[in-house]
Design a protein around this motif. Structure first.
Motif, PDB file in Angstrom:
ATOM      1  N   GLU A 196       0.828  -1.206   0.000  1.00 16.19           N
ATOM      2  CA  GLU A 196       0.000   0.000   0.000  1.00 16.19           C
ATOM      3  C   GLU A 196       0.868   1.264   0.000  1.00 16.19           C
ATOM      4  O   GLU A 196       0.593   2.223  -0.732  1.00 16.19           O
ATOM      5  N   LEU A 197       1.906   1.262   0.813  1.00 11.69           N
ATOM      6  CA  LEU A 197       2.808   2.422   0.867  1.00 11.69           C
ATOM      7  C   LEU A 197       3.477   2.663  -0.476  1.00 11.69           C
ATOM      8  O   LEU A 197       3.670   3.804  -0.876  1.00 11.69           O
ATOM      9  N   HIS A 198       3.840   1.596  -1.165  1.00 11.20           N
ATOM     10  CA  HIS A 198       4.479   1.747  -2.478  1.00 11.20           C
ATOM     11  C   HIS A 198       3.540   2.408  -3.470  1.00 11.20           C
ATOM     12  O   HIS A 198       3.972   3.236  -4.276  1.00 11.20           O
ATOM     13  N   LEU A 199       2.273   2.069  -3.406  1.00 14.55           N
ATOM     14  CA  LEU A 199       1.303   2.710  -4.299  1.00 14.55           C
ATOM     15  C   LEU A 199       1.184   4.200  -3.987  1.00 14.55           C
ATOM     16  O   LEU A 199       1.190   5.034  -4.892  1.00 14.55           O
ATOM     17  N   GLU A 200       1.094   4.526  -2.709  1.00 14.24           N
ATOM     18  CA  GLU A 200       1.029   5.926  -2.302  1.00 14.24           C
ATOM     19  C   GLU A 200       2.299   6.672  -2.730  1.00 14.24           C
ATOM     20  O   GLU A 200       2.235   7.793  -3.246  1.00 14.24           O
ATOM     21  N   ARG A 201       3.434   6.050  -2.515  1.00 13.51           N
ATOM     22  CA  ARG A 201       4.713   6.651  -2.885  1.00 13.51           C
ATOM     23  C   ARG A 201       4.789   6.887  -4.382  1.00 13.51           C
ATOM     24  O   ARG A 201       5.216   7.953  -4.829  1.00 13.51           O
ATOM     25  N   ASP A 202       4.367   5.903  -5.175  1.00  9.26           N
ATOM     26  CA  ASP A 202       4.435   6.032  -6.631  1.00  9.26           C
ATOM     27  C   ASP A 202       3.602   7.203  -7.141  1.00  9.26           C
ATOM     28  O   ASP A 202       4.023   7.913  -8.056  1.00  9.26           O
ATOM     29  N   VAL A 203       2.441   7.413  -6.552  1.00  8.61           N
ATOM     30  CA  VAL A 203       1.593   8.551  -6.945  1.00  8.61           C
ATOM     31  C   VAL A 203       2.313   9.865  -6.649  1.00  8.61           C
ATOM     32  O   VAL A 203       2.341  10.776  -7.478  1.00  8.61           O
ATOM     33  N   LEU A 204       2.909   9.965  -5.483  1.00  6.15           N
ATOM     34  CA  LEU A 204       3.615  11.194  -5.107  1.00  6.15           C
ATOM     35  C   LEU A 204       4.873  11.403  -5.947  1.00  6.15           C
ATOM     36  O   LEU A 204       5.180  12.523  -6.355  1.00  6.15           O
ATOM     37  N   VAL A 205       5.608  10.338  -6.229  1.00  8.42           N
ATOM     38  CA  VAL A 205       6.804  10.442  -7.078  1.00  8.42           C
ATOM     39  C   VAL A 205       6.407  10.949  -8.460  1.00  8.42           C
ATOM     40  O   VAL A 205       7.051  11.835  -9.021  1.00  8.42           O
ATOM     41  N   HIS A 206       5.338  10.410  -9.003  1.00  8.36           N
ATOM     42  CA  HIS A 206       4.856  10.817 -10.323  1.00  8.36           C
ATOM     43  C   HIS A 206       4.523  12.315 -10.334  1.00  8.36           C
ATOM     44  O   HIS A 206       4.944  13.045 -11.232  1.00  8.36           O
ATOM     45  N   ALA A 207       3.783  12.768  -9.331  1.00  7.06           N
ATOM     46  CA  ALA A 207       3.388  14.171  -9.258  1.00  7.06           C
ATOM     47  C   ALA A 207       4.597  15.090  -9.100  1.00  7.06           C
ATOM     48  O   ALA A 207       4.688  16.135  -9.765  1.00  7.06           O
ATOM     49  N   LEU A 208       5.515  14.715  -8.249  1.00 11.12           N
ATOM     50  CA  LEU A 208       6.693  15.555  -8.041  1.00 11.12           C
ATOM     51  C   LEU A 208       7.613  15.558  -9.259  1.00 11.12           C
ATOM     52  O   LEU A 208       8.205  16.585  -9.583  1.00 11.12           O
ATOM     53  N   ALA A 209       7.734  14.442  -9.923  1.00 10.66           N
ATOM     54  CA  ALA A 209       8.582  14.381 -11.117  1.00 10.66           C
ATOM     55  C   ALA A 209       8.106  15.390 -12.147  1.00 10.66           C
ATOM     56  O   ALA A 209       8.908  16.115 -12.743  1.00 10.66           O
TER      57      ALA A 209
END
Length: 121
Positions: free
Chosen positions: A46-59
């Protein structure tokens, strides 16, 4: 998007990374407890999914390709103070992942770990 929104997303990412670090630390201490390890691995997914969304937005905001963005790629484009914070998170995550990697024996839990392990954050 303004600086406040970017800082908010970066702060959210940092919070998720702190959560991941704590969870990996829990995995180190719970590796012999099958039920607890199974639960922790589910939370890690679950944390990886949350992290991936944030990484995508910040990138997207920090000027790198969001479709191929990773924590490592953000590290190279992060503005201050995130250019110091992200490397600290990455170093800690790398060490914890290596520790968990050595503790889980072959079997179903190891297979689950291998599928979700953040070996290259």
């Amino acid at each position: 998007m303004g600086t406040t929104a970017v800082n908010g997303e970066a702060t959210d990412l940092s919070a998720r990374l702190w959560d991941e670090r704590a969870l990996l630390g829990d995995l180190v201490t719970a590796a012999a407890d099958i039920d607890r390890t199974r639960h922790l691995l589910g939370r890690l997914r679950e944390l990886h999914l949350e992290r991936d969304v944030l990484v995508h937005a910040l990138a997207e905001r920090w000027g790198t390709d969001p479709d191929t963005a990773t924590l490592r790629s953000l590290e190279g484009v992060a503005p201050p103070p995130w250019d110091l914070i992200l490397p600290e998170h990455l170093a800690a995550l790398t060490a914890l992942v290596a520790e968990v990697d050595t503790l889980l024996p072959p079997g179903p839990l190891r297979d689950a770990w291998d599928r979700i392990s953040p070996r290259a954050p």
